[in-house]
Scaffold this motif. Sequence first.
Motif, PDB file in Angstrom:
ATOM      1  N   GLY A 171     -38.856  44.393 138.310  1.00  0.00           N
ATOM      2  CA  GLY A 171     -37.476  43.979 138.123  1.00  0.00           C
ATOM      3  C   GLY A 171     -37.225  43.401 136.750  1.00  0.00           C
ATOM      4  O   GLY A 171     -38.115  43.311 135.900  1.00  0.00           O
ATOM      5  N   GLU A 172     -35.996  42.974 136.532  1.00  0.00           N
ATOM      6  CA  GLU A 172     -35.597  42.388 135.257  1.00  0.00           C
ATOM      7  C   GLU A 172     -35.468  40.877 135.358  1.00  0.00           C
ATOM      8  O   GLU A 172     -35.009  40.239 134.429  1.00  0.00           O
ATOM      9  N   VAL A 173     -35.881  40.294 136.478  1.00  0.00           N
ATOM     10  CA  VAL A 173     -35.642  38.878 136.694  1.00  0.00           C
ATOM     11  C   VAL A 173     -36.738  38.017 136.097  1.00  0.00           C
ATOM     12  O   VAL A 173     -36.488  37.093 135.325  1.00  0.00           O
ATOM     13  N   ALA A 174     -38.005  38.306 136.427  1.00  0.00           N
ATOM     14  CA  ALA A 174     -39.114  37.420 136.081  1.00  0.00           C
ATOM     15  C   ALA A 174     -39.570  37.635 134.647  1.00  0.00           C
ATOM     16  O   ALA A 174     -39.634  38.756 134.147  1.00  0.00           O
ATOM     17  N   ARG A 175     -39.944  36.514 133.975  1.00  0.00           N
ATOM     18  CA  ARG A 175     -40.496  36.557 132.626  1.00  0.00           C
ATOM     19  C   ARG A 175     -41.765  35.720 132.608  1.00  0.00           C
ATOM     20  O   ARG A 175     -41.776  34.595 133.109  1.00  0.00           O
ATOM     21  N   LYS A 176     -42.818  36.259 132.048  1.00  0.00           N
ATOM     22  CA  LYS A 176     -44.091  35.553 131.988  1.00  0.00           C
ATOM     23  C   LYS A 176     -43.982  34.407 130.979  1.00  0.00           C
ATOM     24  O   LYS A 176     -43.429  34.572 129.884  1.00  0.00           O
ATOM     25  N   LEU A 177     -44.487  33.233 131.364  1.00  0.00           N
ATOM     26  CA  LEU A 177     -44.443  32.069 130.474  1.00  0.00           C
ATOM     27  C   LEU A 177     -45.692  32.053 129.600  1.00  0.00           C
ATOM     28  O   LEU A 177     -46.819  32.095 130.103  1.00  0.00           O
ATOM     29  N   ASN A 178     -45.483  31.994 128.306  1.00  0.00           N
ATOM     30  CA  ASN A 178     -46.584  31.920 127.351  1.00  0.00           C
ATOM     31  C   ASN A 178     -46.910  30.456 127.106  1.00  0.00           C
ATOM     32  O   ASN A 178     -46.224  29.764 126.363  1.00  0.00           O
ATOM     33  N   ALA A 179     -47.931  29.952 127.798  1.00  0.00           N
ATOM     34  CA  ALA A 179     -48.286  28.543 127.691  1.00  0.00           C
ATOM     35  C   ALA A 179     -49.773  28.375 127.966  1.00  0.00           C
ATOM     36  O   ALA A 179     -50.389  29.191 128.657  1.00  0.00           O
ATOM     37  N   ARG A 180     -50.362  27.312 127.403  1.00  0.00           N
ATOM     38  CA  ARG A 180     -51.781  27.016 127.624  1.00  0.00           C
ATOM     39  C   ARG A 180     -51.946  26.389 129.003  1.00  0.00           C
ATOM     40  O   ARG A 180     -52.161  25.192 129.151  1.00  0.00           O
ATOM     41  N   LEU A 181     -51.810  27.217 130.012  1.00  0.00           N
ATOM     42  CA  LEU A 181     -51.928  26.763 131.383  1.00  0.00           C
ATOM     43  C   LEU A 181     -52.944  27.625 132.118  1.00  0.00           C
ATOM     44  O   LEU A 181     -53.017  28.845 131.874  1.00  0.00           O
ATOM     45  N   PRO A 182     -53.698  27.030 133.038  1.00  0.00           N
ATOM     46  CA  PRO A 182     -54.734  27.784 133.764  1.00  0.00           C
ATOM     47  C   PRO A 182     -54.173  28.542 134.964  1.00  0.00           C
ATOM     48  O   PRO A 182     -54.753  28.540 136.045  1.00  0.00           O
ATOM     49  N   LEU A 183     -53.008  29.150 134.817  1.00  0.00           N
ATOM     50  CA  LEU A 183     -52.423  29.935 135.890  1.00  0.00           C
ATOM     51  C   LEU A 183     -51.479  30.972 135.292  1.00  0.00           C
ATOM     52  O   LEU A 183     -50.960  30.798 134.182  1.00  0.00           O
ATOM     53  N   ASP A 184     -51.301  32.064 136.023  1.00  0.00           N
ATOM     54  CA  ASP A 184     -50.439  33.167 135.594  1.00  0.00           C
ATOM     55  C   ASP A 184     -49.022  32.855 136.071  1.00  0.00           C
ATOM     56  O   ASP A 184     -48.632  33.175 137.194  1.00  0.00           O
ATOM     57  N   LEU A 185     -48.240  32.202 135.212  1.00  0.00           N
ATOM     58  CA  LEU A 185     -46.952  31.642 135.616  1.00  0.00           C
ATOM     59  C   LEU A 185     -45.803  32.536 135.159  1.00  0.00           C
ATOM     60  O   LEU A 185     -45.673  32.861 133.974  1.00  0.00           O
ATOM     61  N   HIS A 186     -44.951  32.935 136.115  1.00  0.00           N
ATOM     62  CA  HIS A 186     -43.778  33.755 135.839  1.00  0.00           C
ATOM     63  C   HIS A 186     -42.519  32.946 136.156  1.00  0.00           C
ATOM     64  O   HIS A 186     -42.451  32.247 137.172  1.00  0.00           O
ATOM     65  N   VAL A 187     -41.523  33.063 135.280  1.00  0.00           N
ATOM     66  CA  VAL A 187     -40.296  32.278 135.388  1.00  0.00           C
ATOM     67  C   VAL A 187     -39.160  33.196 135.813  1.00  0.00           C
ATOM     68  O   VAL A 187     -38.944  34.262 135.216  1.00  0.00           O
ATOM     69  N   ILE A 188     -38.435  32.781 136.841  1.00  0.00           N
ATOM     70  CA  ILE A 188     -37.277  33.529 137.329  1.00  0.00           C
ATOM     71  C   ILE A 188     -36.051  32.650 137.129  1.00  0.00           C
ATOM     72  O   ILE A 188     -35.886  31.644 137.819  1.00  0.00           O
ATOM     73  N   ASP A 189     -35.255  33.005 136.127  1.00  0.00           N
ATOM     74  CA  ASP A 189     -34.107  32.183 135.750  1.00  0.00           C
ATOM     75  C   ASP A 189     -32.877  32.625 136.535  1.00  0.00           C
ATOM     76  O   ASP A 189     -32.380  33.738 136.361  1.00  0.00           O
ATOM     77  N   LEU A 190     -32.388  31.727 137.385  1.00  0.00           N
ATOM     78  CA  LEU A 190     -31.190  32.028 138.170  1.00  0.00           C
ATOM     79  C   LEU A 190     -29.911  31.616 137.453  1.00  0.00           C
ATOM     80  O   LEU A 190     -28.824  31.758 138.004  1.00  0.00           O
ATOM     81  N   GLY A 191     -30.037  31.096 136.244  1.00  0.00           N
ATOM     82  CA  GLY A 191     -28.840  30.758 135.476  1.00  0.00           C
ATOM     83  C   GLY A 191     -28.979  29.446 134.753  1.00  0.00           C
ATOM     84  O   GLY A 191     -29.069  28.399 135.387  1.00  0.00           O
ATOM     85  N   GLY A 192     -29.033  29.501 133.404  1.00  0.00           N
ATOM     86  CA  GLY A 192     -29.034  28.279 132.603  1.00  0.00           C
ATOM     87  C   GLY A 192     -30.369  27.605 132.472  1.00  0.00           C
ATOM     88  O   GLY A 192     -30.444  26.489 131.945  1.00  0.00           O
ATOM     89  N   GLY A 193     -31.450  28.254 132.918  1.00  0.00           N
ATOM     90  CA  GLY A 193     -32.766  27.618 132.854  1.00  0.00           C
ATOM     91  C   GLY A 193     -33.539  27.936 131.601  1.00  0.00           C
ATOM     92  O   GLY A 193     -34.436  27.180 131.218  1.00  0.00           O
ATOM     93  N   LEU A 194     -33.237  29.058 130.948  1.00  0.00           N
ATOM     94  CA  LEU A 194     -33.898  29.480 129.719  1.00  0.00           C
ATOM     95  C   LEU A 194     -32.866  29.763 128.645  1.00  0.00           C
ATOM     96  O   LEU A 194     -31.735  30.166 128.949  1.00  0.00           O
ATOM     97  N   GLU A 195     -33.263  29.559 127.402  1.00  0.00           N
ATOM     98  CA  GLU A 195     -32.397  29.991 126.297  1.00  0.00           C
ATOM     99  C   GLU A 195     -32.247  31.508 126.356  1.00  0.00           C
ATOM    100  O   GLU A 195     -33.184  32.222 126.709  1.00  0.00           O
ATOM    101  N   ALA A 196     -31.065  31.995 126.050  1.00  0.00           N
ATOM    102  CA  ALA A 196     -30.792  33.435 126.150  1.00  0.00           C
ATOM    103  C   ALA A 196     -31.690  34.215 125.200  1.00  0.00           C
ATOM    104  O   ALA A 196     -31.747  33.937 124.005  1.00  0.00           O
ATOM    105  N   ASP A 197     -32.428  35.193 125.738  1.00  0.00           N
ATOM    106  CA  ASP A 197     -33.271  36.082 124.939  1.00  0.00           C
ATOM    107  C   ASP A 197     -33.616  37.275 125.808  1.00  0.00           C
ATOM    108  O   ASP A 197     -34.714  37.411 126.308  1.00  0.00           O
TER     109      ASP A 197
END
Length: 860
Positions: A633-659
């Motif tokens: 889908g077009e919803v989830a975006r992988k977060l690029n961060a130094r974290l020990p987990l495979d974290l995907h972000v699903i923005d339902l509105g206003g949670g991420l800067e537009a990109d």
Amino acid sequence: MFEFLGRLFSRRRDTRVDDLFKDRYTNFKAILDANSELLRLLSSMDRMLEGRTLFGMAYVRSQGARALFYAARMVRSYERLSGRAQPRLHETLEALHLKIGEVLGEVGHRPPVPDLVLPHVRVGRTMIDSVGGKNANLGEMAGAVGLTVPRGFALTTAAYQLFLDHNQLGPEIDKAQRAVDPEAPETLMEASQIIQTLFLQGEMPPALEKAMHDCLAEVFGQDETLRLAMRSSAIGEDGELSFAGQYKSILGLVPARLVESYKLVLASLFSPRAIAYRLANGILSEETAMAVVCLEMVDPLASGVAYSRDPLAPGRPEMVINAVWGLGTYAVDGRVDPDKYRVSRTNPQDVLSSEAAPKEVMLVMRPGGGVEERPVPEKDRGAPCLNEEQIGHLARSIVRLEEHFGAPQDVEWALDRSGRLLFLQCRPLQVSGAAFVPPDLPQVEAPVLLEGAEVACPGVGSGPVYRVLTEDDLAGFPRGAVLVAEHSSPTYSLVMTRAAAVVTEHGSVTGHMASLAREYQLPALLGAKGAMRVLENGREVTVDAWLGRVLEGSVEPLLALRTDDTGTLMKGTPVYEALRALGALVLPLNLTDPKSPDFRAGNCRTVHDVMRFVHERCYESMFAISDLASSQGEVARKLNARLPLDLHVIDLGGGLEADSASRIAAVHQVVSAPFAALLRGMLDERLRPCEPRPVDMSGFLSVMTRQMFSTERERFGEKSYAIITDKYLNFSSRVGYHYGVLDAYCGKTVNSNYINFQFKGGAADDVRRNRRVRAIGLMLEGIGFRVEVEADMVKARFAKYPGEEIASRLEDLGRLLIYTRQMDMLMTDETSVERLARGFLEGDFSHDWMPSVGGRWSAD
């Protein structure tokens, strides 16, 4: 929070996966919400089955209905989430519905006689189901006992039912009351406002209005100077339970306002304090109905209350009479300290003691209608309201009433300006059942803050002071607090099941609040001069309602005198047995092992089984849908961060800067308040997330053994999801063999802010997993969460704090999630539980204090 879902899909999309995710996440969240409600319900039932808290059939029926409602919601949402029908679960719920119905039985009040209006000369106590206790007792006093009672008539329960049916109020009342949480006074107030508005806006049935005016003319004739009192006479009132001060009375009424005033009294059946009183005493709204008293108004010289026995010492041969100038409302509501007389029961002419209180103000009739407060003339302020002859006449009448009704009586009386004594009400007096004999009180060294107060209900209570200035203050009353106020008030019944004790500067032991305190067995002191000045909010005190004093701090020797009488009283009662029978259908958990082949829908036998099955399976379905959303889908975006987990972000509105061009999100692009706070904690440099952690050999082998032989579908390195808006976060984390779910809202509205956190599972054996969640529980308690730990699961909540406090706790949770990652391997013994928690709370995240056994291994 699901209004935010619409924002995500406000632009056109052709991606079927995104629509699928949107729909199914909504159902996933509905399952979690219903599961949380059921957890609270199960916990509440467990507590009530201990027998230490008063409850009635209203509570039992409410819990039965709520259990079925939330279980059915979980099943329906799971069907939509998984895309599969669940006929076996529906069969289980239907069978439970039938069995619970047998336990609860049919409820409801229907008037026994069809009359809408009855003059009091035609009313007696055998008609109580049609006219209510107050009307029935007025008719009985005037007829069978032969006492002087003002002229009047009764508006019956048939009239009440006609009003409900004419305006179709029944379904709307039920809907509003379903939202009531007995633990949250604000929900009582909200439901009350809705229901009372329905009554006040309702239309008067023409047949009822005609019957009312016809009876008014029959009883009083044509009298333009007539003033009336309209009072409640609800079913159940003035019987075994007093309902003291719970309903509305309207005094000094002109006949032209009869219809309007009638609706006001009907509406008071659903005042916040009346709803709370019924909940606390096991009375369903469906089981009661409001009859109404319409009496000729007396303009008295003096009024008051008389008890045919001392409620705290019913074995003593004396009665208690209180009096104030003017109308008696100020005596029963605690507005004025009354005169106090004690009179011999064996010789009612013998006044044993007389104490005239200073009385600055009085309530009197206003010439144009209504009532008003006036200053007491200077010469009368310290004078007694009654002389010995009047006291004797009143005392003899009180004895007659007790003899007639066969039980101690609580009587309201008035003395008119011609010297005529009139009786306005009588009802059974709530007494302690034994002489008021204090226990052997231990000597204590705690400072005495107040003393010399009058005991309204004996006992001992301790807690932080909570001062009540207005009724609005009751909405935030914390459980276990000591209510402190200037005047006693029956309104305090709204929180009497939550309070440890009550202390007021003014009031009377014959007042409404004192009666309620005795019914609730709540330690209460009246006349505690200086209480509002000395007892500051939050100050920990002990109320000694044996000796009439308030002490500094929590005085353990006195608190040891507290008894569990309520528990003894509840166990064995019909209402307790009904709850026990309901509990057998709701509480037991038979599906305990999700890996067992017996963990299937057909084996669910209780509400708890259905709840556990759906809750366990819903995560499998949700993670499958989330995986599909992130890969296709077009919803989830992988977060690029130094974290020990495979974290995907699903923005339902206003949670991420537009990109929109990138499928990768950077940390600096996160503008969601709760998610940004969580990441600050997870990325704390002190956690050294990329360095290996020391573990002991036995812990490592325990994990590896579980990994090799486990049949679970969870694996190291599976995707985790953060579903966000500008103020909302749902974070589902899968690392190794555990999962954590964090649901939070962080905005400017304090009452909307919350954090719910749940953590379950682990890669080690059951012992280590239990140690892990207990350590996590200690950490969460240390940062201010309410925590519940069971087996390998910990649940925590932090709610109704300003946004900055919510954000701070989310940072703490971020650190906790990284700090406790794969902590099972560190849980070598019981001492590790407290040491891990202490290390976290002190900011030492290194684990360097942990012993190594047989070498050091990397957990990554």
